[in-house]
Design an enzyme around this catalytic site. Structure first.
Site, short mmCIF file in Angstrom:
data_model
loop_
_atom_site.label_atom_id
_atom_site.label_comp_id
_atom_site.label_asym_id
_atom_site.label_seq_id
_atom_site.Cartn_x
_atom_site.Cartn_y
_atom_site.Cartn_z
N HIS A 20 -6.15 29.73 -6.46
CA HIS A 20 -5.91 30.10 -7.85
C HIS A 20 -6.63 29.16 -8.81
CE1 HIS A 20 -2.12 32.77 -7.35
NE2 HIS A 20 -3.20 33.47 -7.48
N GLU B 240 -22.34 46.86 0.82
CA GLU B 240 -21.63 45.64 1.21
C GLU B 240 -21.72 45.40 2.71
OE1 GLU B 240 -17.76 45.28 -1.41
OE2 GLU B 240 -17.98 47.33 -0.70
N ASP C 247 -19.71 40.32 -0.34
CA ASP C 247 -19.40 40.81 1.00
C ASP C 247 -20.66 40.98 1.84
OD1 ASP C 247 -16.64 40.88 1.23
OD2 ASP C 247 -16.46 42.81 0.24
N CYS D 50 -23.80 43.73 -8.24
CA CYS D 50 -22.57 43.37 -8.94
C CYS D 50 -21.86 42.16 -8.34
CB CYS D 50 -21.60 44.56 -8.97
SG CYS D 50 -21.09 45.13 -7.34
#
Length: 965
Positions: A592, A828, A852, A899
């Site tokens: 996080h 990916e 990925d 992206c």
């Protein structure tokens, strides 16, 4: 003082509870209706042929299925059998799969049972165990056998086999004991509020309970019940702090009567025994409600079987239970509180017990003690299977040979994990956790509980203040999870038990936190294990409150924060006008703190090692979030170079912001579109304000994760319309639901997978629930209307998967008017890039997800603590896959976007432009800079850089060459 139980706050359990899931999904395409057979052997042969025709098995699999029937019948009951092969026949399985054969007239199986449906399974490992465990949960449906035989539609048959009865909930979470209340009405409302906090009911249920008085059941117990607002059948019991003959407790029951049958039986049996519960803890009260008598002989035993309590070990357990003259019940400690007869095979299997979970045995009768002793011994020994003991959390955390600590050397880069891009040079501020000193024991338990309650309430207020300060940002939802952790009843109960044993509030609280955190750190799921840092963050906050200690205060001058690890609340407190970067000794790129650092636009590296904590406060420190390194005490030459880069960057940022709405056109007139990656439609206006040419990637998971059930059409339409409205005609590229494996949904359970990144996720998961995918597509098209919409499917591996998903879009397009729609795939999976030439004629565009694609190409988990720094999208192998994709697309006049994080990497942008990529999609904060970077390029020079990068052997060589350029 009101106890913690009387506070109507949401409570969730931190520990991950194992559940039975289905790895092999039942679909209508695998059903054959109206089959007939001469006998069970003929039916078995038909099932084997169906599996072979579907490409699941070779012809040798029939022998394995026959051998399995010789071992024991595969009939589950209620008209269902699940024939499958033996472990020795798995070499005949070509692809894992299922075939369902319906025999309306029924077949008499070799054990005498009447069978109407065969669920024939071809499994390459033990996937069939999860199917079996799930099917046992539908066996109790009234009239199921008849319904299976008369089903006239494949989808109807699948629904009968798939939709298990609602699972009733009655466990320690639903109990409200020792409440400071004196009337049945008060206790009824408190019990109802607990059910609402657990999301078992909604506010309509509370309103209904308020409007009706509880019913007197006698012996001081009362019942209140309603169906309105009930989300699942649930039973709560609230007891008063000072019980009397008129008021000993109030049961609160939610759900329709037909679904609450088991819960009503529990109440009846409990009242019939009339056993006192005053002063008992939650576990003991639950035992009484579960049918365990006060005088029962009980035992707890950990299940060690690798695949849990599936058919074979369950059969051994049942046979052992039947040998004894005793009434034996079995309950799963991590389950829903229901106890089952240990002599019922389907009930025992239906518990879904998995390795590492705890079984609670109870027995009454003449041979109760012998029965419990024998069953405990049998379970410990594996119930006929070879088992290994569980490792402790500490053992699982041990690294065979720890890396030697890296020493800090002035002006020498120290390798770490890149967590957030950017460059910073400032003085170091090391956040050293203050020593929290406290007594281990205390005599006055009541005072310790009061201190604990106050410290928790103070922490709650502190967190809510931080949430208000962070409202609208990435920190707010994470801190909200912290509030839920703070309210976790398991933590609180564990602390109370420790205090009642004589510990201080501090020692009891930290013991509970540390135990829960260690359990999470030991999980195989890396994402869940990393969340242990959040738990410790919450724990330290309460502990500091108990000790009266405030956390260290950063300096007023600009600084780089260095810490062992950072919790979200630490990051949320940062003054971004002063902090220049973050460095942690531990942590991964998915923690996080790393996520928040990226959201705040702060350069950050994690996993730098303990040696970084030795740097002196005030010492100069360089953080390079692009390359994943830190430089302690940089030399004069390095400092001068970095300051020049920072000055250039500052000027570039200011100029980029000023020109953010100008197109990203190179010096020689080549324009590249720059879109924004969004995780929420609420951020669309900000992306437009920063000059984005549209949304290049909308991660639609946020809608599905925000609801306890799959969001309906109207809900999704509203969300997507927010984005379209804010875009004012700019295009929106929406990725269909990308969950599964590493990103599960509560209402779409999946089995635990050894490698979730190679499992059920992305489009391969969505195609198992075409109804959900169709609803999402319909919502996107409805919300778009005449505005430009681009739909792309994640994790596509080849043309077959694309066609299956595209067919759903075509079906909806024939029903919903949308004028400007394109359909594409994400590149990916390497196979998709290698086969781009076969996909290009049928897709409208490609979007390369470099995160990925890189990890799959290099076989490096991008969140791996040691290897993630080597998972570099500028590796020549990844660049070659991108080039193949672009060449295939342009040959058919299709456009290609990128992206992934590579799209915002300053060193990678010239290479991507040089590879003729048409669009880059980056985080909103990076849009102005990326557009400015492109405007400073020359297309021909960029192509030369791309060719140079493609000719090299490693990512390091590529970066060195680009830096020298």
């Amino acid at each position: 003082m009101l106890t913690r139980f009387s506070k109507q706050k949401q409570m969730r359990t931190i520990k991950t509870k194992s559940e039975a899931h289905i790895m092999l999904t039942l679909t209508a395409n695998d059903v054959r209706l109206g089959a007939t057979a001469d006998d069970w052997q003929d039916a078995l042969q038909q099932a084997a042929r169906d599996l072979e025709s579907a490409g699941r098995t070779s012809s040798e699999y029939l022998a394995g299925m026959s051998a399995r029937e010789q071992q024991s019948s595969t009939v589950l009951g209620n008209g269902i059998a699940i024939p499958h092969g033996t472990p020795e026949s798995r070499n005949a399985v070509l692809n894992t799969g299922i075939r369902i054969l319906q025999f309306p007239e029924g077949i008499t199986w070799h054990d005498g049972a009447r069978v109407y449906v065969l669920v024939a399974i071809a499994a390459q490992s033990d996937e069939h165990l999860d199917i079996l465990r799930h099917l046992t949960r539908v066996l109790d449906k009234p009239g199921l056998a008849e319904k299976l035989g008369h089903a006239s539609d494949a989808a109807e048959l699948v629904a009968l086999l798939s939709k298990a009865p609602a699972v009733a909930k009655c466990d320690t979470e639903t109990l409200c004991l020792g409440i400071d209340a004196s009337t049945p009405n008060e206790l009824a409302l408190i019990a109802a509020a607990r059910l609402q906090s657990l999301r078992c009911v909604d506010t309509d249920f509370l309103a209904s309970i308020i409007g009706q008085p509880p019913v007197d059941l006698g012996e001081g117990f009362w019942l209140t019940h309603h169906t309105v607002g009930a989300r699942r059948p649930t039973l709560s019991l609230a007891t008063p702090k000072r019980p009397s003959s008129e008021l000993r407790g109030v049961f609160c029951l939610a759900g329709p009567g037909d679904e609450c049958h088991d819960l009503l039986e529990r109440i009846d049996n409990f009242l019939a025994r009339n056993e006192p519960i005053d002063g008992l803890n939650a576990e003991a009260v639950l035992a009484r409600l579960s049918g365990e008598a006060a005088d029962a002989v009980t035992a707890k035993v950990t299940l060690l079987n690798t695949h849990g309590l599936h058919a074979r070990p369950a059969k051994q357990l049942v046979q052992e239970a039947r040998r004894h003259n005793a009434s034996i019940r079995l309950r799963l400690l991590e389950g829903d509180g229901s106890a089952v007869s240990a002599t019922s095979l389907t009930r025992v299997i239906g518990l879904g017990a998995r390795r590492g979970q705890t079984l609670l045995l109870s027995a009454t009768g003449d041979e109760a003690r012998q029965a419990i002793a024998a069953l405990t011994k049998a379970i410990d020994e594996g119930l006929g299977e070879t088992v290994a003991p569980l490792q402790s959390a500490e053992q699982r955390m041990v690294v065979p040979e720890a890396e030697p600590a890296r020493e800090l050397t002035d002006d020498q880069p120290l390798k770490a994990v890149a967590a957030s891009p950017g460059l910073a040079l400032a003085s170091a501020f090391v956040m050293r956790q203050p020593k929290l000193r406290y007594e281990q024991s205390a005599e006055d338990s009541e005072q310790q509980i009061q201190r604990l309650n106050q410290a928790i309430d103070d922490a709650d207020g502190q967190l809510r203040t931080l949430i208000r300060q962070a409202e609208g940002g990435e920190a707010a939802p994470i801190l909200s999870v912290h509030v839920e952790m703070l309210q976790d009843e398991d933590l609180y109960q564990a602390t109370l038990e420790a205090i009642n044993e004589g510990t201080s509030a501090e020692a009891g609280w930290w013991r509970a936190i540390d135990t829960a955190a260690r359990a999470q750190e030991a999980l195989a799921d890396r994402l869940l294990a990393e969340r242990a840092a959040d738990l410790r963050d919450v724990g330290r906050r309460v502990l500091a409150n108990l000790c009266g200690v405030t956390m260290p205060t950063p300096p007023d001058a600009p600084y780089i924060l260095v810490a062992d690890d950072l919790g979200p609340s630490d990051v949320a407190r940062l003054d971004t006008s002063r902090v220049r970067g973050l460095v942690t000794a531990r942590g991964g790129a998915t923690s996080h703190s790393a996520i928040l650092a990226r959201a705040l636009g702060l350069p950050a590296v994690v996993g730098a090692g303990e040696s970084i904590l030795a740097i002196a406060d005030g010492a100069d420190l360089v953080v390079d979030g692009e390359r994943g390194c830190v430089v302690p005490n940089p030399g004069v030459e390095r400092c001068d170079k970095i300051r020049r880069r920072l000055q250039q960057l500052e000027a570039l940022q200011a100029q980029a912001h000023e020109n953010r709405n100008q197109p990203a056109t190179t010096e020689d007139g080549h324009t590249v579109q720059v879109g924004a990656n969004l995780g929420n439609t609420a951020h669309t206006p900000d992306a437009v304000d920063r000059g984005a040419d549209g949304v290049g990637l909308l991660r639609t998971e946020f809608i599905f994760m925000a609801h306890p059930e799959a969001p309906d059409l109207a809900t999704q339409v509203r969300e997507y319309q927010h984005a379209f409205d804010a875009l004012n005609g700019l295009p929106l590229v929406a990725r269909t639901l990308d969950v599964g494996g590493d990103k599960p949904l509560d209402y779409w359970p999946l089995p635990q997978e050894d490698n979730p990144f190679l499992g059920m996720r992305g489009i391969r998961l969505s195609l198992t629930r075409p109804d959900i995918l169709e609803t999402q597509v319909r919502a996107l098209l409805t919300a778009a209307g005449d505005r430009p919409l681009r739909i792309m499917f994640p994790m596509v591996k080849d043309l077959e998967e694309f066609r299956a998903a595209r067919a759903i879009v075509s079906k909806v397009q024939s029903e919903v008017l949308a004028n400007d729609v394109q359909v594409g795939v994400m590149i990916e999976v390497p196979s998709c890039a290698l086969l781009a030439s076969t996909l290009a004629p049928e897709v409208d565009f490609f979007s390369v997800g470099t995160n990925d694609l890189t990890q799959y190409t290099l076989a490096i988990d991008r969140g791996h603590g040691q290897l993630s720094a080597e998972s570099d999208g500028l590796h020549p192998s990844v660049l070659k896959l991108i080039r193949m994709t672009v060449e295939a697309a342009h040959a058919h006049n299709r456009w290609v976007g990128v992206c992934g994080e590579l799209a915002s990497d300053p060193q990678a942008i010239p290479v991507l432009v040089g590879l003729d990529v048409d669009e880059l999609s980056v985080t909103s904060r990076r849009v102005p800079l990326v557009k400015a970077c492109i405007r400073g390029l020359n297309l021909e020079t960029a192509r030369q850089q791309a060719e140079k990068a493609l000719s090299l052997a490693t990512a390091s060589e590529v970066r060195d060459a680009l830096e020298a350029w």
